[in-house]
Design a protein around this motif. Structure first.
Motif, PDB file in Angstrom:
ATOM      1  N   ALA A  13       0.829  -1.208   0.000  1.00 43.70           N
ATOM      2  CA  ALA A  13       0.000   0.000   0.000  1.00 43.70           C
ATOM      3  C   ALA A  13       0.859   1.250   0.000  1.00 43.70           C
ATOM      4  O   ALA A  13       0.580   2.215  -0.719  1.00 43.70           O
ATOM      5  CB  ALA A  13      -0.921  -0.003   1.221  1.00 43.70           C
ATOM      6  N   ALA A  14       1.953   1.238   0.805  1.00 43.42           N
ATOM      7  CA  ALA A  14       2.851   2.388   0.859  1.00 43.42           C
ATOM      8  C   ALA A  14       3.522   2.604  -0.489  1.00 43.42           C
ATOM      9  O   ALA A  14       3.663   3.748  -0.955  1.00 43.42           O
ATOM     10  CB  ALA A  14       3.892   2.181   1.949  1.00 43.42           C
ATOM     11  N   SER A  15       3.925   1.509  -1.146  1.00 47.30           N
ATOM     12  CA  SER A  15       4.561   1.620  -2.456  1.00 47.30           C
ATOM     13  C   SER A  15       3.592   2.170  -3.487  1.00 47.30           C
ATOM     14  O   SER A  15       3.952   3.010  -4.307  1.00 47.30           O
ATOM     15  CB  SER A  15       5.083   0.251  -2.904  1.00 47.30           C
ATOM     16  OG  SER A  15       6.094  -0.202  -2.043  1.00 47.30           O
ATOM     17  N   ALA A  16       2.334   1.685  -3.437  1.00 44.98           N
ATOM     18  CA  ALA A  16       1.331   2.180  -4.387  1.00 44.98           C
ATOM     19  C   ALA A  16       1.074   3.661  -4.173  1.00 44.98           C
ATOM     20  O   ALA A  16       0.957   4.432  -5.128  1.00 44.98           O
ATOM     21  CB  ALA A  16       0.044   1.375  -4.230  1.00 44.98           C
ATOM     22  N   SER A  17       1.005   4.065  -2.895  1.00 42.60           N
ATOM     23  CA  SER A  17       0.784   5.481  -2.588  1.00 42.60           C
ATOM     24  C   SER A  17       1.948   6.330  -3.084  1.00 42.60           C
ATOM     25  O   SER A  17       1.755   7.406  -3.650  1.00 42.60           O
ATOM     26  CB  SER A  17       0.611   5.648  -1.081  1.00 42.60           C
ATOM     27  OG  SER A  17       0.552   7.010  -0.741  1.00 42.60           O
ATOM     28  N   ARG A  18       3.148   5.832  -2.895  1.00 43.77           N
ATOM     29  CA  ARG A  18       4.335   6.580  -3.343  1.00 43.77           C
ATOM     30  C   ARG A  18       4.354   6.686  -4.866  1.00 43.77           C
ATOM     31  O   ARG A  18       4.718   7.720  -5.420  1.00 43.77           O
ATOM     32  CB  ARG A  18       5.591   5.880  -2.830  1.00 43.77           C
ATOM     33  CG  ARG A  18       6.871   6.631  -3.124  1.00 43.77           C
ATOM     34  CD  ARG A  18       8.028   6.121  -2.304  1.00 43.77           C
ATOM     35  NE  ARG A  18       9.231   6.850  -2.649  1.00 43.77           N
ATOM     36  CZ  ARG A  18       9.516   8.077  -2.210  1.00 43.77           C
ATOM     37  NH1 ARG A  18       8.676   8.699  -1.432  1.00 43.77           N
ATOM     38  NH2 ARG A  18      10.637   8.682  -2.572  1.00 43.77           N
ATOM     39  N   ASP A  20       1.973   7.049  -6.764  1.00 45.79           N
ATOM     40  CA  ASP A  20       0.982   8.026  -7.207  1.00 45.79           C
ATOM     41  C   ASP A  20       1.395   9.467  -6.921  1.00 45.79           C
ATOM     42  O   ASP A  20       0.661  10.402  -7.259  1.00 45.79           O
ATOM     43  CB  ASP A  20      -0.362   7.754  -6.511  1.00 45.79           C
ATOM     44  CG  ASP A  20      -1.015   6.463  -7.001  1.00 45.79           C
ATOM     45  OD1 ASP A  20      -0.679   6.027  -8.131  1.00 45.79           O
ATOM     46  OD2 ASP A  20      -1.825   5.894  -6.257  1.00 45.79           O
ATOM     47  N   THR A  21       2.549   9.664  -6.298  1.00 46.27           N
ATOM     48  CA  THR A  21       2.991  11.016  -5.947  1.00 46.27           C
ATOM     49  C   THR A  21       3.222  11.848  -7.206  1.00 46.27           C
ATOM     50  O   THR A  21       3.945  11.420  -8.111  1.00 46.27           O
ATOM     51  CB  THR A  21       4.308  10.962  -5.134  1.00 46.27           C
ATOM     52  OG1 THR A  21       4.120  10.136  -3.994  1.00 46.27           O
ATOM     53  CG2 THR A  21       4.736  12.352  -4.690  1.00 46.27           C
ATOM     54  N   ASP A 141       3.795  17.911  -1.142  1.00 46.10           N
ATOM     55  CA  ASP A 141       4.044  16.467  -1.153  1.00 46.10           C
ATOM     56  C   ASP A 141       4.152  15.997  -2.605  1.00 46.10           C
ATOM     57  O   ASP A 141       3.237  15.382  -3.155  1.00 46.10           O
ATOM     58  CB  ASP A 141       2.911  15.743  -0.425  1.00 46.10           C
ATOM     59  CG  ASP A 141       3.190  14.255  -0.266  1.00 46.10           C
ATOM     60  OD1 ASP A 141       4.362  13.862  -0.452  1.00 46.10           O
ATOM     61  OD2 ASP A 141       2.246  13.493   0.031  1.00 46.10           O
TER      62      ASP A 141
END
Length: 278
Positions: A13-18, A20-21, A141
Motif C-alpha cells: 500500500a505504501a509503495s502504491a501510494s508513493r 501516485d505522488t 508532497d
C-alpha cells in the motif's frame, strides 16, 4: 524471511501510494535574487561557520532557478522514477551505521561512517536544521520535494567522495563543486566571498582561488550526485566510487593545507567562531 501478511500488505500500500505522488504541485513562490540579504547572512556565517541556518538563508536569497526544470526532466525519465521508488529518504539509510558497517572495509560506507562519527554529525541533523529554518511555510508532497531533499542530504557524502574536509576552505570547495552540479549563484557567492575572507586573514602563497576553481571543475566532471543511486555506491571501494563519478584528487586544496601547516597554522582553525560581546 517472508513478511507477515499484514506487513506485506502495508508495504504494498505504501509503495502504491508513493507511485501516485505527482512530479510537481504548482503554487511555489517565484524565485528571486536578493544580493543584499545574501551578503548580510554571509557576514553572519563568517562569524560562525557552523551556523548552517545562515547557509539556508543565502540559498533562499540566491537560488537555483533551473531546479524545477532539472528535477522534472530527471523525474519523468525511467531512471528518475526507479530511484524515487528505491530510495525514499536518504537520512534513514545514511544514519543506519550498524548496517553500513557491515559493508566491506575500505568501502564508501565505511569511510562515510568514519567521517560522520569523527565530526559528530548525522544526516538527520541537517534535516532538523532545515526544518527549523523552514518553519511554518507551506509544504508540497511531490517528487520535486524529494529531489530537493536529496540535494541537501548528499552534502556530507560529497565531502567524503571529494576528500574536502570541513575546514573553511574544504567547505568553500564543496560549494564550488556543487555549483557545477546545481548552479545556484549562492554556491559561487559563498565560495569566492569565503576565499577573499581567507586571503584577507592569512597572507600566504596558498592557492586559495585555484583550489575553489578546481572544485568547480571537479563538479563539472562528475554526474549529478543527487541523481545517482546511493545504495549502489555505498558498498563500493571508495576509489571505485570516485572513478565511477569521475572524481579526481583535489590538488590545489591539498597544496593550501601544506602551505598553511608549513606556517604553523591549522587549516581547520583559519575562520574560527567569533565570540559575542558580553
Amino acid at each position: 524471511m517472508e513478511m507477515p501478511a499484514s506487513q506485506n500488505q502495508f508495504t504494498k500500500a505504501a509503495s502504491a501510494s508513493r507511485a501516485d505522488t505527482p512530479v510537481l504541485i504548482p503554487g511555489r513562490p517565484q524565485l528571486r535574487y536578493d544580493w543584499g540579504k545574501a551578503w548580510r547572512h554571509f557576514r553572519q556565517l563568517i562569524r560562525n561557520k557552523e551556523d548552517t541556518t545562515q547557509v539556508f538563508h543565502i540559498f533562499e536569497a540566491l537560488p537555483w532557478k533551473g531546479m524545477e526544470r532539472a528535477a522534472t526532466r530527471f523525474l519523468t525519465r525511467d531512471a528518475g522514477q526507479r530511484l524515487f521508488m528505491a530510495e525514499p529518504f536518504l537520512p534513514e539509510l545514511l544514519d543506519d551505521h550498524a548496517m553500513l558497517r557491515r559493508m566491506p572495509a575500505g568501502s564508501l560506507a565505511q569511510v562515510y561512517c568514519d567521517f560522520m562519527e569523527r565530526e559528530g554529525l548525522t544526516a538527520q541533523g541537517l534535516v532538523d536544521e532545515f526544518e527549523n529554518f523552514w518553519g511554518e511555510r507551506p509544504r508540497f508532497d511531490d517528487r520535486f520535494s524529494w529531489y530537493f531533499e536529496r540535494i541537501r542530504d548528499t552534502h556530507d557524502l560529497l565531502h567524503v567522495l571529494t576528500g574536502y574536509g570541513r575546514d573553511a576552505l574544504g567547505e568553500l570547495c564543496v560549494l564550488a563543486f556543487t555549483y557545477s552540479q546545481q548552479p545556484a549563484p549562492a554556491h559561487l557567492f559563498m565560495g569566492y566571498a569565503g576565499g577573499f575572507e581567507i586571503r584577507s586573514r592569512i597572507k600566504s602563497a596558498a592557492p586559495v582561488f585555484r583550489a575553489i576553481r578546481e572544485g568547480q571543475k571537479l563538479g563539472k566532471a562528475c554526474p549529478r550526485l543527487a541523481e545517482q543511486s546511493v545504495k549502489d555506491l555505498l558498498p563500493l571501494p571508495i576509489e571505485e566510487a570516485r572513478r565511477r563519478l569521475n572524481i579526481t584528487p583535489a590538488r590545489h586544496y591539498n597544496q593550501c593545507h601544506t602551505v598553511w601547516r608549513g606556517m604553523g597554522l591549522d587549516p581547520y582553525g583559519l575562520i574560527a567562531p567569533v565570540a559575542e560581546a558580553a
